[in-house]
Design a protein around this motif. Structure first.
Motif, PDB file in Angstrom:
ATOM      1  N   SER A 246      65.516  39.996  27.637  1.00  0.00           N
ATOM      2  CA  SER A 246      65.455  39.209  28.502  1.00  0.00           C
ATOM      3  C   SER A 246      65.044  39.872  29.875  1.00  0.00           C
ATOM      4  O   SER A 246      64.808  39.108  30.882  1.00  0.00           O
ATOM      5  N   SER A 247      65.225  41.101  29.809  1.00  0.00           N
ATOM      6  CA  SER A 247      65.131  41.858  31.240  1.00  0.00           C
ATOM      7  C   SER A 247      63.611  42.505  31.263  1.00  0.00           C
ATOM      8  O   SER A 247      63.136  43.040  32.264  1.00  0.00           O
ATOM      9  N   THR A 248      62.704  42.166  30.622  1.00  0.00           N
ATOM     10  CA  THR A 248      61.288  42.614  30.575  1.00  0.00           C
ATOM     11  C   THR A 248      60.560  42.041  32.004  1.00  0.00           C
ATOM     12  O   THR A 248      59.652  42.592  32.235  1.00  0.00           O
ATOM     13  N   ASN A 249      61.037  40.841  32.457  1.00  0.00           N
ATOM     14  CA  ASN A 249      60.414  40.323  33.444  1.00  0.00           C
ATOM     15  C   ASN A 249      60.659  41.238  34.642  1.00  0.00           C
ATOM     16  O   ASN A 249      59.600  41.511  35.372  1.00  0.00           O
TER      17      ASN A 249
ATOM     18  N   GLN B  46      58.492  44.167  34.818  1.00  0.00           N
ATOM     19  CA  GLN B  46      57.196  43.984  34.946  1.00  0.00           C
ATOM     20  C   GLN B  46      57.101  43.680  36.347  1.00  0.00           C
ATOM     21  O   GLN B  46      55.898  44.056  36.914  1.00  0.00           O
ATOM     22  N   VAL B  47      57.819  43.111  37.086  1.00  0.00           N
ATOM     23  CA  VAL B  47      57.783  42.994  38.586  1.00  0.00           C
ATOM     24  C   VAL B  47      57.685  44.461  39.355  1.00  0.00           C
ATOM     25  O   VAL B  47      56.770  44.501  40.392  1.00  0.00           O
TER      26      VAL B  47
END
Length: 316
Positions: free
Chosen positions: A133-136, A139-140
């Motif tokens: 769930s921490s991939t976003n 990506q930022v």
């Protein structure tokens, strides 16, 4: 009010006692150094040095009054360098050793938002232990990742912060999640004082070999300049003598005039083959001599071994 005055007087007495006792000092920057870290530093330097912190205006005033009372103005050179969050470490020890001891007391610290980074920060490739769930979040920050065994993995090293930049909220949060403390803080030696002179701490890195090389280079340059100007000095005289000898030798070779040192050169120029043929003979003679010595050593060893085998003992 009287309590403040008493504290200032005690501080003045303490500082003046250090000025009387010590001949060397370091001016150190103390940014981001905590009280517990200060205790460890004082404890580590207690045997040979003392750490003094205080308001710059108070330290300057005490040094000025000390110079007026004692007529000793050698410490006045510190006044221009007591700027910012700095302190003084007084010592009579070896400056190199004390500086190395000061640099040992560094503590890792997390990245805080708005803090100016003292060094570059790089996030290494590898597993993070964070769930997918921490991939976003990655990506930022333009950090390449992949999912490996149910956790986020950084695929390559990423330069996150450059030295001199302010730490942003996203960078600080990421480093906190990864458990990375990218900065280390401690006392930083800004200037070194010794016997009335203040100099950069880089001077302490100069070795005897560096000084020797510098002196040799200076002598070579002086000799070259003196030879070009035809001006004799101690540096150029050996070269002038050699050059003069070469000129005399050249004249002797071209004329009938001779002297003992020139006769060998003339003989070589007259018949170089004679010197070429004598070289192998000298080499052969040189090889035979070590061979004979080895034979004699071998015989001596055999005789020693035969004596040992006769059945005698030191303890018989």
């Amino acid at each position: 009010m009287s309590n403040k005055m008493a504290k200032k007087e005690n501080y003045d007495k303490r500082l003046c006692s250090f000025l009387d006792k010590y001949d060397r000092a370091f001016i150190v920057a103390a940014d981001n150094v905590g009280s517990k870290q200060f205790q460890d530093i004082r404890r580590g330097l207690r045997e040979h040095s003392v750490v003094l912190m205080g308001k710059n205006t108070l330290m300057k005033r005490c040094i000025r009054l000390y110079a007026e009372r004692t007529k000793e103005e050698k410490w006045n050179v510190l006044l221009d360098y007591l700027v910012g969050n700095v302190g003084i470490i007084f010592t009579n020890g070896e400056l190199n050793n004390i500086r190395d001891e000061i640099m040992k007391f560094k503590v890792g610290a997390p990245a805080r938002v708005g803090l100016v980074a003292p060094n570059d920060v790089e996030v290494p490739a590898g597993g993070t232990g964070l769930d997918p769930s921490s991939t976003n979040f990655f990506q930022v920050l333009n950090i390449p990742t992949k999912i490996n065994k149910g956790t986020v993995e950084i695929t390559s090293n990423v330069a996150l912060i450059k030295a001199g930049e302010k730490v942003g909220a996203s960078e600080a949060t990421l480093l906190a999640k990864l458990g990375i403390k990218p900065f280390s803080y401690g006392l930083i030696v800004k200037y070194v004082y010794e016997s009335g002179a203040v100099f950069d701490p880089m001077v302490l890195d100069i070795t005897d070999e560096d000084l020797e090389k510098t002196v040799q280079l200076g002598i070579k340059r002086i000799a070259a300049a003196c030879l070009a100007l035809n001006y004799p000095t101690l540096a150029s005289i050996p070269h002038s003598i050699v050059n003069g000898y070469k000129n005399v030798l050249a004249v002797s070779v071209e004329t009938e005039y001779t002297f003992p040192l020139a006769e060998k050169v003339k003989a070589y120029l007259a018949d170089p083959s004679a010197f070429a043929s004598s070289a192998p003979e000298a080499a052969a003679g040189g090889d035979s001599a070590p061979a004979e010595e080895k034979k004699e050593e071998a015989k001596a060893e055999e005789e020693e071994e035969s004596d040992e085998d006769m059945g005698f003992s030191l303890f018989d």
